[in-house]
Motif scaffolding. Structure first.
Motif, short mmCIF file in Angstrom:
data_model
loop_
_atom_site.label_atom_id
_atom_site.label_comp_id
_atom_site.label_asym_id
_atom_site.label_seq_id
_atom_site.Cartn_x
_atom_site.Cartn_y
_atom_site.Cartn_z
N THR A 30 -104.49 -5.16 23.82
CA THR A 30 -105.02 -3.80 23.83
C THR A 30 -103.91 -2.83 24.26
O THR A 30 -103.13 -3.13 25.16
CB THR A 30 -106.22 -3.66 24.79
N THR A 31 -103.85 -1.71 23.59
CA THR A 31 -102.79 -0.74 23.90
C THR A 31 -103.33 0.68 23.89
O THR A 31 -104.35 0.98 23.26
CB THR A 31 -101.66 -0.76 22.84
N SER A 32 -102.61 1.52 24.60
CA SER A 32 -102.73 2.96 24.37
C SER A 32 -101.31 3.42 24.08
O SER A 32 -100.49 3.58 24.98
CB SER A 32 -103.27 3.67 25.59
N LEU A 33 -101.04 3.54 22.80
CA LEU A 33 -99.68 3.92 22.43
C LEU A 33 -99.39 5.34 22.92
O LEU A 33 -98.27 5.67 23.27
CB LEU A 33 -99.49 3.80 20.92
N SER B 198 -98.28 4.30 12.63
CA SER B 198 -97.00 5.00 12.77
C SER B 198 -96.59 5.05 14.23
O SER B 198 -95.41 4.86 14.56
CB SER B 198 -97.10 6.43 12.26
N SER B 199 -97.55 5.29 15.09
CA SER B 199 -97.23 5.34 16.52
C SER B 199 -96.67 4.00 16.98
O SER B 199 -95.71 3.95 17.75
CB SER B 199 -98.48 5.67 17.34
N LEU B 200 -97.24 2.93 16.49
CA LEU B 200 -96.77 1.59 16.84
C LEU B 200 -95.34 1.38 16.33
O LEU B 200 -94.46 0.91 17.06
CB LEU B 200 -97.70 0.53 16.25
N ASN C 235 -105.91 -0.42 19.63
CA ASN C 235 -105.22 0.75 20.17
C ASN C 235 -106.18 1.88 20.54
O ASN C 235 -107.28 1.98 20.01
CB ASN C 235 -104.21 1.24 19.11
N LYS C 236 -105.69 2.74 21.43
CA LYS C 236 -106.41 3.93 21.93
C LYS C 236 -107.35 3.58 23.07
O LYS C 236 -108.47 4.09 23.17
CB LYS C 236 -107.17 4.66 20.81
N THR C 237 -106.88 2.71 23.97
CA THR C 237 -107.71 2.33 25.11
C THR C 237 -107.91 3.50 26.09
O THR C 237 -108.72 3.39 27.01
CB THR C 237 -107.10 1.15 25.89
N ASP C 238 -107.14 4.56 25.88
CA ASP C 238 -107.34 5.74 26.75
C ASP C 238 -108.64 6.47 26.39
O ASP C 238 -109.14 7.28 27.17
CB ASP C 238 -106.15 6.69 26.64
N LEU C 239 -109.17 6.17 25.22
CA LEU C 239 -110.43 6.80 24.81
C LEU C 239 -111.60 5.86 25.13
O LEU C 239 -111.41 4.69 25.46
CB LEU C 239 -110.39 7.12 23.31
N GLY D 101 -94.25 3.32 3.61
CA GLY D 101 -95.68 3.38 3.32
C GLY D 101 -96.47 3.85 4.53
O GLY D 101 -97.44 4.58 4.40
N ILE D 102 -96.01 3.41 5.69
CA ILE D 102 -96.73 3.79 6.90
C ILE D 102 -96.44 5.25 7.23
O ILE D 102 -97.31 6.01 7.61
CB ILE D 102 -96.32 2.88 8.07
N ARG D 103 -95.21 5.63 7.06
CA ARG D 103 -94.81 6.96 7.50
C ARG D 103 -95.25 8.06 6.56
O ARG D 103 -95.64 9.12 6.98
CB ARG D 103 -93.29 7.01 7.67
N GLY E 63 -103.60 -1.62 8.91
CA GLY E 63 -104.72 -1.05 9.62
C GLY E 63 -105.23 0.16 8.87
O GLY E 63 -104.52 0.70 8.01
N ARG E 64 -106.45 0.55 9.18
CA ARG E 64 -107.03 1.70 8.51
C ARG E 64 -106.26 2.96 8.89
O ARG E 64 -105.55 2.98 9.89
CB ARG E 64 -108.50 1.83 8.94
N PRO E 65 -106.44 4.03 8.13
CA PRO E 65 -105.78 5.29 8.47
C PRO E 65 -106.12 5.71 9.89
O PRO E 65 -107.25 5.48 10.35
CB PRO E 65 -106.35 6.28 7.45
N ASN E 66 -105.11 6.27 10.57
CA ASN E 66 -105.36 6.91 11.85
C ASN E 66 -105.55 5.99 13.05
O ASN E 66 -105.87 6.47 14.13
CB ASN E 66 -106.61 7.81 11.72
N VAL E 67 -105.36 4.70 12.87
CA VAL E 67 -105.55 3.80 14.02
C VAL E 67 -104.34 3.78 14.94
O VAL E 67 -104.44 3.36 16.10
CB VAL E 67 -105.86 2.35 13.58
N GLY E 68 -103.17 4.21 14.39
CA GLY E 68 -101.97 4.26 15.23
C GLY E 68 -100.82 3.42 14.70
O GLY E 68 -99.95 3.02 15.46
#
Ligand code: GDP
Length: 457
Positions: free
Chosen positions: A361-364, A237-239, A337-341, A280-282, A230-235
């Motif tokens: 769909t997730t909000s990690l 690492s959070s996943l 991801n980021k369904t809270d937004l 790589g992700i971290r 995924g692109r940078p910042n999509v989540g």
């Protein structure tokens, strides 16, 4: 067969509550007895089999006490190796355990080679080759399920099936033999043809079934190779963190073949995932950026499962679409991801790009949707019946190769029968199939192969 007495530390190296030095062979009890001193002066040479004794290990040359121990004594053939076995339970300090082992070696034992105890169990006829291999798998098993597969194999599940198939082939061959010896009986020939087709088809189906499990078997053993993209910042690492924390990493930070590839094992709904390239992700934001497009494509190609992460809060970008291109035809799960937004992504467009593959769909951040994601992972792997624990999985590459060869032989035999090829030619195919199956359980393997297999420990 005359085998010397071998000794090894049979618990993992390092500090533990106890560590065990194991001896196996004709001299095992004598050697242990030379080193052992019990408070009541009992001799290990005089005690009953399958008993445990408290005492001390003594260096016989100096009389020094080396370690306080419990000694288990088991006389063959009711032991793992079928030989006399003594297990010396030490307190676990690496130094003392090593001293006990050295003492055993000084007093007549030989240091065991890797896998040698299991090799003896095989050589002494206690287990067959596929069971011996299962012991090795068991030691390496990274997940509970892989362990169950190995356990099942060790109990001889695969062996029993293979033996049954060989028996069928043998009976068929015997029948064919009658046909060749007494060709004047017409009804025998007719019967033979019918029976040949029946039996060979049965063998064919069973081999196919076994081979069908091999993909799953390999995955159970090694984990489903999984890449998060995924692109940078999509989540991403959070996943990763959420998967690892929710499911407790089984093995963490295993350096892969190259130093920069880090893998992590987690189990999701019984599916072992091997998360590849987590470094790589971290460490840097973008796997594609860090390892270069070429390599990232290779990492993607070798993956069994891709977790493709998108941002709910952003419109689909050109890069996102490119990612979908790169994973065409592969097993993917799309995570929005980021369904809270606030929603800015076009979910219908995402579904179209996913073309039938799962979209979750997730909000990690708010820990939403993780259950659904795990559900999707489980469903993808176990499509229906594969959860059954009593299925015989084939996971060992040697077994797979032999089964594939046996499959070719039985296919050729069947084609031969159908085409009316002389029965003695069919007989050759059947015999080959019988031999190939035999190699799985070690009935017709060479000494060199056995040495090589056991040295893999
Ligand atoms: P990566 O670059 O793809 O690995 O993304 P990260 O996992 O590092 O996340 C990037 C940023 O997005 C971090 O500040 C996260 O806290 C944040 N983030 C991750 N998941 C969510 C989510 O579901 N909602 C919101 N609002 N923020 C999130």
């Amino acid at each position: 067969m005359e085998l010397d007495t071998i000794a090894a530390i049979s618990t993992p190296l390092g500090e533990g509550a106890i560590a065990i030095v194991r001896l196996s062979g004709d001299e095992a009890i004598d050697i242990a007895d030379k080193l052992f001193k019990s408070p009541s002066n009992k001799r290990l040479t005089e005690v009953d089999s399958h008993t445990i004794h408290y005492g001390h290990m003594i260096d016989p040359t100096t009389g020094d006490v080396v370690e306080e121990v419990m000694v288990s004594l088991m006389k063959g053939p009711k032991t793992f190796t079928r030989e006399d076995v003594v297990e010396i339970n030490c307190h676990g300090g690496l130094v003392t355990v090593n001293r006990v082992l050295q003492l055993a070696v000084k007093n007549g034992a030989r240091l065991a080679e890797p896998g040698e105890f299991t090799k003896r169990a095989f050589l002494n006829g206690r287990i067959d080759l596929s069971q011996a291999e299962a012991v090795m798998d068991l030691i390496r098993a990274k997940t509970d399920r892989a362990m169950n597969v190995a356990l099942g194999q060790m109990e001889g599940r695969l062996s029993k099936l293979v033996q049954k198939l060989r028996q069928e082939i043998l009976e068929t061959l015997a029948h064919v033999e009658v046909n060749i010896d007494y060709p004047e009986y017409d009804d025998v020939e007719e019967m033979t043809h019918k029976m040949l087709v029946e039996k060979a088809t049965y063998v064919q189906i069973e081999i196919n079934k076994l081979l069908q499990t091999s993909g799953q078997g390999k995955i159970l053993r090694e984990g489903l190779s999984t890449v998060i993209v995924g692109r940078p910042n999509v989540g991403k690492s959070s996943l990763l963190n959420s998967l690892v924390h929710e499911n407790k990493a089984i093995v963490t930070d295993i350096p892969g073949t190259t130093r920069d590839v880090i893998e992590e094992y987690v189990k999701v709904r019984g599916v072992p995932l091997r998360l590849v390239d987590t470094a790589g992700i971290r460490e840097t934001e973008d796997i594609v950026e860090r390892i270069g497009v070429e390599r990232s494509r290779k990492v993607l190609k070798e993956a069994d499962l891709i977790l493709l992460v998108l941002n709910y809060h952003e419109e689909l970008s050109h890069e996102d679409v490119q990612l979908f291109e790169a994973v065409k035809g592969m097993d993917i799960i799309v995570i929005v991801n980021k369904t809270d937004l606030e929603q800015r992504i076009d979910l219908q467009q995402v579904k179209d790009l996913a073309s039938g593959r799962p979209v979750v769909t997730t909000s990690l951040l708010e820990e939403q949707g993780i259950d659904e994601l795990e559900e999707a992972i489980g469903a993808l792997f176990f499509q229906g019946n594969l959860q059954s624990n009593d299925l015989t999985y084939v996971s060992n590459s040697r077994h797979i190769a032999l089964l594939t060869a046996a499959q070719t032989s039985i296919n050729e035999a069947l084609t031969g029968i159908e085409e009316g090829i002389p029965i003695d030619i069919v007989q050759i195919d059947l015999t080959r199939c019988w031999e190939q199956l035999g190699e799985i359980i070690g009935d017709s393997v060479h000494e060199s192969l056995i040495d090589q297999l056991f040295s893999q420990f």
